[in-house]
Design a protein around this motif. Structure first.
Motif, PDB file in Angstrom:
ATOM      1  N   SER A  76      37.529  14.691  40.494  1.00 47.81           N
ATOM      2  CA  SER A  76      37.055  13.621  39.605  1.00 47.81           C
ATOM      3  C   SER A  76      38.034  13.383  38.466  1.00 47.81           C
ATOM      4  O   SER A  76      38.186  12.247  37.988  1.00 47.81           O
ATOM      5  N   LEU A  77      38.713  14.440  38.024  1.00 48.74           N
ATOM      6  CA  LEU A  77      39.700  14.301  36.957  1.00 48.74           C
ATOM      7  C   LEU A  77      40.975  13.652  37.478  1.00 48.74           C
ATOM      8  O   LEU A  77      41.634  12.896  36.757  1.00 48.74           O
ATOM      9  N   LYS A  79      41.206  11.338  39.528  1.00 52.08           N
ATOM     10  CA  LYS A  79      41.022   9.886  39.598  1.00 52.08           C
ATOM     11  C   LYS A  79      41.439   9.198  38.299  1.00 52.08           C
ATOM     12  O   LYS A  79      41.812   8.025  38.300  1.00 52.08           O
ATOM     13  N   ARG A  80      41.389   9.911  37.192  1.00 52.24           N
ATOM     14  CA  ARG A  80      41.680   9.311  35.891  1.00 52.24           C
ATOM     15  C   ARG A  80      43.175   9.212  35.605  1.00 52.24           C
ATOM     16  O   ARG A  80      43.586   8.404  34.776  1.00 52.24           O
ATOM     17  N   ARG A  85      45.974  10.010  41.017  1.00 48.65           N
ATOM     18  CA  ARG A  85      44.878   9.233  41.584  1.00 48.65           C
ATOM     19  C   ARG A  85      45.108   8.822  43.035  1.00 48.65           C
ATOM     20  O   ARG A  85      44.168   8.407  43.718  1.00 48.65           O
ATOM     21  N   ASP A 198      49.013  11.281  30.238  1.00 49.25           N
ATOM     22  CA  ASP A 198      48.275  11.325  31.496  1.00 49.25           C
ATOM     23  C   ASP A 198      47.323  12.523  31.527  1.00 49.25           C
ATOM     24  O   ASP A 198      46.182  12.410  31.975  1.00 49.25           O
ATOM     25  N   ARG A 201      44.182  11.829  29.726  1.00 48.63           N
ATOM     26  CA  ARG A 201      43.226  11.029  30.504  1.00 48.63           C
ATOM     27  C   ARG A 201      42.351  11.929  31.374  1.00 48.63           C
ATOM     28  O   ARG A 201      41.183  11.634  31.610  1.00 48.63           O
ATOM     29  N   GLY A 202      42.936  13.007  31.863  1.00 47.31           N
ATOM     30  CA  GLY A 202      42.181  13.932  32.695  1.00 47.31           C
ATOM     31  C   GLY A 202      41.443  14.995  31.899  1.00 47.31           C
ATOM     32  O   GLY A 202      40.718  15.813  32.474  1.00 47.31           O
TER      33      GLY A 202
END
Length: 299
Positions: A76-77, A79-80, A85, A198, A201-202
């Motif tokens: 799920s992380l 994807k961010r 991704r 980046d 974001r995760g």
């Protein structure tokens, strides 16, 4: 029609192979296996093909399993973040169950292969999977101390090769472990500096101070210095069978100074390009250092 079907099947096989390489992080796994082979060559009294093959296959399985578990846990992380991704799971090309099956099979195969060498090698291989998957991976979103934990499984391969060759854990593999342990910090913090936005974001906390500041760079410099010192310790004859000639030690010291220069450059410029240069120099250093150790042991 048959030609079209055959082409489609070939394309599907190629995509599956590509996804397998990505879920196991093949390039990283190969570099880790390289470290293990270097350790084996340093420790072995005679080089035998079968143990070396067991180490290569077992080592790849252990690293591949760790990476597959990691991508399942962080799906799920991933994807961010821009750089992750498109991995097999977040992109939808691979099911979680498939990735878990790959991880479990590779874990069992890796332990079994390394056990054929000796139980100690299998133990350290299994320990690296446990620490990477169950401790380091969950901690990445909690504390920057995760890097310290991750440095342990990251430093095991160089040591693992010696243990595989000798069935012994003493000062020699301990020294190999410490070299790669201290190397992890400037390497990963340079990477963390490059990818800080980046990683944020995760939700990952990769830099020691939590940000790209003086404190982070100072720690990078200090750990680089410690790495250089430990890398040449065998020249003083205090590390048992693990030895290093004076010319080899001088060469490694000079290579370390090159890496230190890039760390100082990052201190001066504080930009992404400097961090990238440091990261690349760290990869070059660890590879050439291991080659120098091996060549020196055979001269």
């Amino acid at each position: 029609m048959k030609s079209a079907t055959g082409t489609a099947e070939t394309g599907a096989i190629q995509l599956a192979f590509t996804d397998f390489k990505e879920i196991t992080k093949a390039r990283l796994a190969i570099s880790v296996v390289f470290s293990a082979v270097a350790g084996y060559l340093l420790g072995a009294s005679e080089i035998r093909a079968v143990p070396l093959l067991l180490l290569v296959l077992g080592g790849y399985c252990m690293v591949g399993a760790s990476n597959a578990y990691n991508q399942v846990i962080e799906r799920s992380l991933d994807k961010r973040m821009h750089r992750t991704r498109h991995r097999p799971i977040p992109s939808g090309r691979m099911r979680v169950s498939t990735a878990m099956a790959i991880a479990i099979v590779m874990t069992l195969a890796g332990v079994a292969l390394l056990y054929q060498l000796n139980p100690r090698t299998a133990f350290f291989g299994a320990l690296s999977i446990f620490l990477y998957t169950c401790v380091y991976t969950p901690l990445k979103t909690v504390t920057p101390l995760a890097v310290f934990v991750g440095a342990i499984p990251g430093a095991i391969p160089f040591m693992l090769g010696w243990v595989a060759a000798t069935d012994n854990f003493g000062i020699e593999p301990g020294t190999l472990f410490m070299i790669q342990f201290f190397w992890q910090f400037p390497h990963f913090w340079a990477l963390g500096w490059m990818l800080d936005e980046d990683y944020r974001r995760g939700g990952f906390k990769m830099l020691p101070t939590g940000k790209k500041d003086t404190g982070t760079v100072v720690q990078i410099i200090m750990y680089t210095i410690w790495m250089i010192v430990i890398s040449i310790i065998p020249v003083f004859g205090i590390t048992g069978r693990l030895s290093l000639s004076v010319p080899a030690a001088v060469l490694i010291f000079l290579m370390g100074l090159v890496m230190l220069w890039f760390a100082l450059r990052l201190y001066e410029l504080r930009d992404r390009q400097s961090a990238r240069s440091l990261m690349l120099s760290s990869v070059t250093y660890i590879t050439l250092m291991q080659i120098v150790y091996v060549v020196d042991s055979f001269i």
